[in-house]
Design a protein around this motif. Structure first.
Motif, mmCIF file in Angstrom:
data_model
loop_
_atom_site.group_PDB
_atom_site.id
_atom_site.type_symbol
_atom_site.label_atom_id
_atom_site.label_comp_id
_atom_site.label_asym_id
_atom_site.label_seq_id
_atom_site.Cartn_x
_atom_site.Cartn_y
_atom_site.Cartn_z
ATOM 1 N N UNK A 199 0.809 -1.225 0.000
ATOM 2 C CA UNK A 199 0.000 0.000 0.000
ATOM 3 C C UNK A 199 0.840 1.272 0.000
ATOM 4 N N UNK A 200 1.997 1.236 0.687
ATOM 5 C CA UNK A 200 2.858 2.419 0.675
ATOM 6 C C UNK A 200 3.371 2.704 -0.735
ATOM 7 N N UNK A 201 3.793 1.644 -1.455
ATOM 8 C CA UNK A 201 4.239 1.825 -2.830
ATOM 9 C C UNK A 201 3.099 2.307 -3.719
ATOM 10 N N UNK A 202 1.909 1.756 -3.508
ATOM 11 C CA UNK A 202 0.759 2.151 -4.317
ATOM 12 C C UNK A 202 0.398 3.614 -4.076
ATOM 13 N N UNK A 203 0.447 4.031 -2.802
ATOM 14 C CA UNK A 203 0.118 5.423 -2.497
ATOM 15 C C UNK A 203 1.117 6.378 -3.124
ATOM 16 N N UNK A 204 2.407 5.981 -3.140
ATOM 17 C CA UNK A 204 3.436 6.867 -3.672
ATOM 18 C C UNK A 204 3.472 6.855 -5.199
ATOM 19 N N UNK A 205 3.346 5.653 -5.798
ATOM 20 C CA UNK A 205 3.503 5.533 -7.246
ATOM 21 C C UNK A 205 2.186 5.435 -7.991
ATOM 22 N N UNK A 206 1.089 5.216 -7.272
ATOM 23 C CA UNK A 206 -0.187 5.005 -7.932
ATOM 24 C C UNK A 206 -0.640 6.153 -8.818
ATOM 25 N N UNK A 207 -0.608 7.403 -8.357
ATOM 26 C CA UNK A 207 -1.060 8.502 -9.232
ATOM 27 C C UNK A 207 -0.256 8.610 -10.526
ATOM 28 N N UNK A 208 1.072 8.467 -10.427
ATOM 29 C CA UNK A 208 1.891 8.526 -11.634
ATOM 30 C C UNK A 208 1.610 7.376 -12.570
ATOM 31 N N UNK A 209 1.445 6.167 -12.017
ATOM 32 C CA UNK A 209 1.137 5.013 -12.862
ATOM 33 C C UNK A 209 -0.212 5.183 -13.547
ATOM 34 N N UNK A 210 -1.181 5.707 -12.823
ATOM 35 C CA UNK A 210 -2.490 5.928 -13.435
ATOM 36 C C UNK A 210 -2.410 6.965 -14.554
ATOM 37 N N UNK A 211 -1.600 8.002 -14.347
ATOM 38 C CA UNK A 211 -1.458 9.022 -15.387
ATOM 39 C C UNK A 211 -0.781 8.452 -16.621
ATOM 40 N N UNK A 212 0.247 7.608 -16.416
ATOM 41 C CA UNK A 212 0.898 6.968 -17.565
ATOM 42 C C UNK A 212 -0.057 6.036 -18.290
ATOM 43 N N UNK A 213 -0.838 5.283 -17.516
ATOM 44 C CA UNK A 213 -1.797 4.379 -18.143
ATOM 45 C C UNK A 213 -2.848 5.135 -18.945
ATOM 46 N N UNK A 214 -3.143 6.360 -18.518
ATOM 47 C CA UNK A 214 -4.116 7.174 -19.244
ATOM 48 C C UNK A 214 -3.521 7.821 -20.485
ATOM 49 N N UNK A 215 -2.214 7.622 -20.701
ATOM 50 C CA UNK A 215 -1.582 8.149 -21.895
ATOM 51 C C UNK A 215 -1.065 9.563 -21.774
#
Length: 279
Positions: A142-158
């Protein structure tokens, strides 16, 4: 507070903090944190490394199996690259997650004996650390998801990489805020949410200090893997950084103890709890 007479200077001074182990049982300075890590490695490094190697030997099995599958499938370049991406890379990522969780659990198991100067053994460390791995992983993910999740979601959105720059300060702030969650989970046996809350409470008021202690791991370990990959391939790029993991985990453990000593004064609690690494 009780006081004692000192002949040097001819005045009353408060008694010195007890130091049964690698650091005094009081709030620590930066030099004491570094000195505590070095003292812990000097006193317990061999047994810590032995326990880590035994634990990693089990974690290397799926990586070796995936490497063998990739080799057998590399009859053609296309097939080999496909197997590499879909088997070997996920296996390497899982191995690094396991290595980090094992190193954190071992550091948490070693924390109390190191603070109290108690002896430990390799089997004792493993017996204490292995049951804590799920709790550590439960807090780490969860700590990794909280830190990297927004960036990963933005990359996935293109979104383009430059669009992620505004998210970098938020990701860094969250990564440091939750940096002590795996240690708290390993030492106190907390669940993921409780460990995140515990880390946030301990880091509050000491964000920059926590950053200064934990940031070197985020830089040095990937740098070591990058430097070793050309000469030693994937095994060296995975194994050597994994063997270095206890160093930042020990620093995080001592920082965790420091924050508790500052906020809760639990020196008696460190001494009162049952031993967790002895033979």
């Amino acid at each position: 507070m009780a006081q004692h007479w000192t002949h040097r200077g001819g005045g009353w001074l408060p008694p010195r903090s007890p130091r049964p182990g690698v650091v005094p049982l009081r709030p620590l300075g930066r030099r004491e944190l570094l000195g505590g890590v070095l003292a812990t490695l000097g006193r317990y490094g061999g047994r810590l490394l032995g326990a880590l190697l035994l634990g990693l030997s089990a974690g290397l099995l799926p990586v070796a199996a995936a490497a063998g599958a990739a080799t057998l499938a590399s009859v053609t370049r296309t097939a080999g690259s496909r197997v590499f991406v879909h088997t070997l890379v996920p296996a390497a990522v899982l191995f690094l997650l396991f290595a980090g969780a094992l190193a954190t659990a071992l550091a948490a198991a070693l924390l109390r004996p190191a603070l109290l100067g108690r002896p430990v053994t390799v089997p004792g460390l493993l017996r204490a650390a292995v049951p804590r791995i799920p709790a550590v992983l439960g807090a780490r993910l969860p700590a990794l998801t909280a830190a990297a999740g927004p960036g990963a979601a933005a990359l996935a959105a293109g979104l383009p990489p430059l669009a992620l720059l505004p998210l970098a300060p938020v990701a860094l702030w969250l990564a440091v805020l939750f940096a002590l969650a795996p240690t708290a989970a390993g030492y106190e046996g907390l669940g993921p949410v409780a460990a995140l809350r515990r880390s946030a409470a301990l880091v509050r008021g000491a964000w920059w200090r926590t950053f200064a202690v934990t940031a070197p791991a985020a830089i040095l370990l990937p740098a070591a893997a990058y430097a070793l990959y050309p000469g030693f391939g994937l095994p060296g790029a995975l194994l050597v950084p994994a063997l270095l993991l206890p160093v930042p985990r020990l620093a995080a453990g001592l920082l965790y103890a420091d924050r508790r000593l500052r906020r809760e004064q639990p020196a008696g609690a460190f001494a009162a709890r049952p031993e967790a690494g002895g033979g």
